[in-house]
Structure formats: structure tokens, C-alpha cells
Design a protein around this motif. Structure first.
Motif, PDB file in Angstrom:
ATOM      1  N   THR A 307       0.844  -1.193   0.000  1.00  0.00           N
ATOM      2  CA  THR A 307       0.000   0.000   0.000  1.00  0.00           C
ATOM      3  C   THR A 307       0.878   1.240   0.000  1.00  0.00           C
ATOM      4  O   THR A 307       1.784   1.366   0.839  1.00  0.00           O
ATOM      5  CB  THR A 307      -0.915   0.024   1.239  1.00  0.00           C
ATOM      6  OG1 THR A 307      -1.686  -1.181   1.289  1.00  0.00           O
ATOM      7  CG2 THR A 307      -1.846   1.217   1.207  1.00  0.00           C
ATOM      8  N   VAL A 308       0.611   2.150  -0.924  1.00  0.00           N
ATOM      9  CA  VAL A 308       1.332   3.422  -1.009  1.00  0.00           C
ATOM     10  C   VAL A 308       0.363   4.520  -0.593  1.00  0.00           C
ATOM     11  O   VAL A 308      -0.670   4.728  -1.246  1.00  0.00           O
ATOM     12  CB  VAL A 308       1.864   3.680  -2.424  1.00  0.00           C
ATOM     13  CG1 VAL A 308       2.687   4.968  -2.456  1.00  0.00           C
ATOM     14  CG2 VAL A 308       2.696   2.499  -2.917  1.00  0.00           C
ATOM     15  N   SER A 309       0.669   5.230   0.489  1.00  0.00           N
ATOM     16  CA  SER A 309      -0.220   6.256   1.032  1.00  0.00           C
ATOM     17  C   SER A 309       0.395   7.637   0.841  1.00  0.00           C
ATOM     18  O   SER A 309       1.592   7.831   1.079  1.00  0.00           O
ATOM     19  CB  SER A 309      -0.478   6.012   2.523  1.00  0.00           C
ATOM     20  OG  SER A 309      -1.066   4.738   2.728  1.00  0.00           O
ATOM     21  N   ASN A 310      -0.440   8.591   0.432  1.00  0.00           N
ATOM     22  CA  ASN A 310      -0.014   9.964   0.198  1.00  0.00           C
ATOM     23  C   ASN A 310      -0.403  10.831   1.395  1.00  0.00           C
ATOM     24  O   ASN A 310      -1.577  11.104   1.621  1.00  0.00           O
ATOM     25  CB  ASN A 310      -0.647  10.498  -1.094  1.00  0.00           C
ATOM     26  CG  ASN A 310      -0.194  11.914  -1.425  1.00  0.00           C
ATOM     27  OD1 ASN A 310       0.699  12.457  -0.782  1.00  0.00           O
ATOM     28  ND2 ASN A 310      -0.812  12.508  -2.429  1.00  0.00           N
ATOM     29  N   LEU A 365      -2.038   9.321  -7.741  1.00  0.00           N
ATOM     30  CA  LEU A 365      -2.084   9.112  -6.290  1.00  0.00           C
ATOM     31  C   LEU A 365      -2.522  10.428  -5.651  1.00  0.00           C
ATOM     32  O   LEU A 365      -1.765  11.398  -5.613  1.00  0.00           O
ATOM     33  CB  LEU A 365      -0.715   8.667  -5.768  1.00  0.00           C
ATOM     34  CG  LEU A 365      -0.558   8.483  -4.264  1.00  0.00           C
ATOM     35  CD1 LEU A 365      -1.618   7.539  -3.697  1.00  0.00           C
ATOM     36  CD2 LEU A 365       0.839   7.980  -3.925  1.00  0.00           C
ATOM     37  N   ASN A 370      -4.591   6.575  -1.292  1.00  0.00           N
ATOM     38  CA  ASN A 370      -3.602   5.507  -1.395  1.00  0.00           C
ATOM     39  C   ASN A 370      -3.901   4.659  -2.620  1.00  0.00           C
ATOM     40  O   ASN A 370      -5.013   4.676  -3.155  1.00  0.00           O
ATOM     41  CB  ASN A 370      -3.580   4.645  -0.118  1.00  0.00           C
ATOM     42  CG  ASN A 370      -4.862   3.868   0.100  1.00  0.00           C
ATOM     43  OD1 ASN A 370      -5.154   2.906  -0.611  1.00  0.00           O
ATOM     44  ND2 ASN A 370      -5.648   4.287   1.088  1.00  0.00           N
ATOM     45  N   GLN A 372      -2.999   0.488  -3.903  1.00  0.00           N
ATOM     46  CA  GLN A 372      -2.520  -0.759  -3.317  1.00  0.00           C
ATOM     47  C   GLN A 372      -2.616  -1.898  -4.311  1.00  0.00           C
ATOM     48  O   GLN A 372      -3.389  -1.863  -5.263  1.00  0.00           O
ATOM     49  CB  GLN A 372      -3.295  -1.092  -2.044  1.00  0.00           C
ATOM     50  CG  GLN A 372      -4.795  -1.166  -2.221  1.00  0.00           C
ATOM     51  CD  GLN A 372      -5.516  -1.286  -0.887  1.00  0.00           C
ATOM     52  OE1 GLN A 372      -4.943  -1.082   0.172  1.00  0.00           O
ATOM     53  NE2 GLN A 372      -6.793  -1.632  -0.938  1.00  0.00           N
TER      54      GLN A 372
END
Length: 441
Positions: A307-310, A365, A370, A372
Motif C-alpha cells: 500500500t502506497v499512502s499519500n 495518487l 492511497n 494498493q
């Protein structure tokens, strides 16, 4: 004296071998750079004292791309050159053109012009091929069709170079692409560029100069921009990003933060002029967090969720990408919701992969958002294990910047210190036996 020189040389070598200085060389992309070609389309030395040149900028990096506000190419003229006309780009300043006679005024008379790309939607008569994307260059892997930019110039009042027999212009110097972290070489003369016009015919330009720009995270000298957290199905805790990975709360230097209940400021997310990061307050203070979760263990496979969260409140990340290094990526079997391509730079050894969003789905994003994915990997025989942190990535990059990893001694530990491969294999076998028994009943 001899011993002193030896110690000095040894000290310099040690410094240059350290991680900060070694950042000038990218082991993930050892051959990546940005190449700038000056292709002379016409050259009139005696009569008009002008030449027409097509300048092309080629991003040859596998995963680093140039984001908004884009490239800003500058150089210093060797003489009193002026730019009479341009297509596909424009100079930011015209400068003092009072020294130039005649009825028409040049486009730019600056000793050091700064050229910027034109925006999308520019009138057709001001365009050339590969122009007008607002200075944005895709990485070579994501889209090789938009990894090149170009513009055309008509240059006059130039001085002829002595080493060219009076038939060639003198080379400009001091090139800069205007993007943090990049430095450029001097121009060098290379064989003229050839291009194919049909199946049997090639044409070539009169003369070609080449400039090479390379990236170094050490040269960028900015704060970190991302960090990594870890978790597993066999451990209840989460290993967070290291404290103050990208800064500390209350520090006068960026990034600044707002508490969770506060709204994002007006105008957040304007990609044309990115502001300094303004993030949600956290222990790590990073604009981007990448979370790696070891989700499921099967008999022959294992499953990971990424998971990539901003956390950045003033920016959306368009055309983002993620680079992961893990020895089991060569056995990636199935991937959900992301694009993927292995980055194989050393023979057939495949331990690095690039991931990016699907067009019109998750290529952007968003702030406080996020993206994922989940991936299923086949267990490598004789290598796979959950012990010793093997299941976690070795390196993580987001948009070309290396992320801060937790210390290895903080990685999730196996319960009771047992052998992961043995225990989970037995558990999987027991489940299979139980399912078979239930099916018979």
C-alpha cells in the motif's frame, strides 16, 4: 611524506566509497541518464551567419521521470549569439536586444537563455514533434513515447570555432537541465544523427552535439520523501517507519504538518507549481509511506500486499512509480491493480521490479489517498524462509527517491523463534488433511 600521501589517498577513497557519495552511481539503473542532442538542420556561416538546430531531450532512465514544473534547459553562449526564432519551447526572458539592428527583434538575447517547454494545447504552428507537454518526461519503462521532448531554434550572430576550420559554430557551455539532483556534461561533437524516412532510405543532419545529464541523490541534497513500514500475518504488531524519517514535528525546516482534524489548505494539489510538502502530522513526517504486508502463506506460494499512502496535502502524484528489490520477484506469479516490469540490468539476475498505476484507474495518487496491490509469489526451493527478514524488501524507491527502511533488528519476528519454512509447511499440510477428512464426512 610518502606515508602521508598514502593516508590522504586512502581517506579520499573511503569517503568516495561511502553511501552518500556512492549515490552518484545507481545500481538499479547503471546506464540511465538524460541525453540532449543538438542536431544542425541548416548552417550558413558566410551569408546570414545563422543556423537552425533541433534540440531533443531523451530520458534514458528506467524509472526516474521528470515531473511538473518540468525541465528548464539553460546554457551559456560562447559569443554574442541570439535566438531569432523558436518552435516547441520558449525562452523565459527576452533580455536586452538593443545591440541587434534591423526591423525585427530576436526571441532572446540573453547570454544565458533558459528554455522551457510549451504547454499542451499550444497552437499547431508553434509546435514540433515531441514538444508541448509542459516539461514532463516519462520514464523509459512507463512510456517510451513520451520520454522525449524537442524544440527548434534559429540562432544568429554566432562565432565560428577555430578547431572547426571556421565552418562550425563554437559550442555553448555550462548546460543545466533545471531539475534538482541532475548535473550535465559539456557538449561534445558526435557522429551526425541518422533517421529513417522510409524502408530503404536514411537521412542525417549536418552536425550533432551531445550533452549528458546524470542524477545523484547526493546532489539533490534534500530531505527524504518516503519511508517504509512492515507487518506480517504471523505478528500482531506493525513495524512503523523510523521516527523522523523525513523530518521532525516542530522543526523549522520542511516538511510542515497539520493535525488529523485540520482541513487541507485551499489550492492544494496544484501540480503546475508544487509547493513545499505540507503533510499530515505523523511520527515519520514523510509525504509518502509504503507499507509491505506479508499477508498469506500457502504451500507453494506466498502473498504480499503493498500500500502506497499519500500524506502530502498540497500534491497529487501523477504517473507515480514504485521500485522494489526482493530476491523472490523473479518468481512473481500474479499481480493485481498495478502494471509491472522487471528491471534486469545484470545478466539474467532478476531481483528488482518496477510497478506503476493503470491508466484511467490508479495512475494518479491523490492527496490523503492511497493505491494498493497484492502479489502472489512462488516459493523459491531451498531459499524461501520467513526468518531473518528474508520476506521483506531490500530497497524501496518511490518516484526515483530511495525510501527510509526500518532497522533490520526491528523487523517482525517469528513466534517462539521457530523455523518458518518448517512450521508453516506443517500447518499447511495439516489444513489439507483436515479438509480431505471433512470432504469424506
Amino acid at each position: 611524506m610518502g606515508m602521508g600521501r598514502f593516508v590522504f589517498v586512502l581517506l579520499v577513497f573511503s569517503c568516495c566509497s561511502s553511501s552518500r557519495f556512492a549515490d552518484a552511481y545507481d545500481p538499479m539503473d547503471p546506464n540511465g541518464d538524460i541525453t540532449i542532442n543538438w542536431d544542425f538542420q541548416s548552417l550558413d556561416v558566410k551569408a546570414a551567419n545563422t543556423y537552425t538546430v533541433m534540440v531533443s531531450i531523451h530520458n534514458r532512465q528506467l524509472y526516474r521521470h521528470i515531473e511538473r514544473p518540468g525541465w528548464r534547459l539553460s546554457w551559456s553562449w560562447a559569443g554574442k549569439e541570439v535566438i531569432w526564432d523558436t518552435r516547441g519551447a520558449e525562452a523565459t526572458e527576452q533580455g536586452d536586444c538593443s545591440r541587434v539592428g534591423g526591423g525585427s527583434r530576436p526571441h532572446c538575447c540573453q547570454k544565458r537563455p533558459v528554455m522551457v517547454d510549451l504547454p499542451p494545447g499550444t497552437p499547431f504552428n508553434q509546435q514540433v514533434a515531441n514538444c508541448c507537454r509542459g516539461g514532463v518526461l516519462s520514464s523509459l519503462t512507463q512510456n517510451n513515447l513520451t520520454s522525449t521532448a524537442a524544440f527548434q531554434m534559429v540562432v544568429g550572430e554566432y562565432a565560428a570555432a577555430r578547431d572547426g576550420g571556421g565552418k562550425e559554430p563554437e559550442m555553448p557551455w555550462g548546460f543545466d537541465i533545471g531539475v534538482p539532483g541532475y548535473s550535465c556534461s559539456n557538449a561534445t561533437k558526435v557522429p551526425p544523427t541518422r533517421s529513417k524516412v522510409d524502408r530503404n532510405r536514411h537521412v542525417q543532419v549536418l552536425l550533432t552535439w551531445r550533452v549528458t545529464c546524470s542524477y545523484s541523490q547526493y546532489r539533490e541534497a534534500g530531505v527524504q520523501s518516503c519511508c517504509v513500514s512492515l507487518s506480517t500475518f504471523y505478528s500482531s504488531g506493525i513495524v512503523p517507519c523510523p521516527r523522523c524519517s523525513c523530518g521532525c514535528q516542530g522543526s523549522p525546516t520542511p516538511p510542515q504538518c497539520v493535525s488529523g482534524g485540520e482541513p487541507a489548505p485551499a489550492g492544494a494539489g496544484d501540480d503546475d507549481e508544487p509547493a513545499a510538502p505540507l503533510v499530515r502530522c505523523s511520527e515519520h513526517m514523510c509525504p509518502i509511506r509504503v507499507h509491505w504486508h506479508v499477508k498469506v502463506n500457502y504451500r507453494r506460494y506466498w502473498r504480499v500486499k503493498v500500500t502506497v499512502s499519500n500524506y502530502n496535502l498540497v500534491r497529487n502524484y501523477s504517473d507515480w512509480n514504485l521500485v522494489l528489490q526482493h530476491p523472490n520477484l523473479r518468481s512473481l506469479t500474479q499481480l493485481f491493480s498495478f502494471n509491472y516490469k522487471p528491471l534486469v540490468e545484470y545478466g539474467t539476475y532478476n531481483d528488482t521490479g518496477m510497478f506503476w498505476g493503470i491508466r484511467y484507474y490508479n495512475e494518479m495518487l491523490l492527496q490523503d489517498g492511497n493505491v494498493q496491490t497484492e502479489m502472489i509469489l512462488e516459493k523459491s526451493e531451498g531459499e524461501f524462509t520467513f526468518s531473518g527478514g528474508w520476506a521483506f524488501p531490500r530497497r524501496v524507491y518511490f518516484d526515483g527517491h530511495e525510501c527510509v527502511m526500518p532497522p533490520a533488528d526491528q523487523y517482525p519476528a517469528l513466534p517462539n523463534g521457530a523455523s518458518a519454512t518448517r512450521r508453516w509447511s506443517l500447518a499447511a499440510g495439516a489444513c489439507m488433511v483436515l479438509l480431505s477428512f471433512l470432504a469424506l464426512v
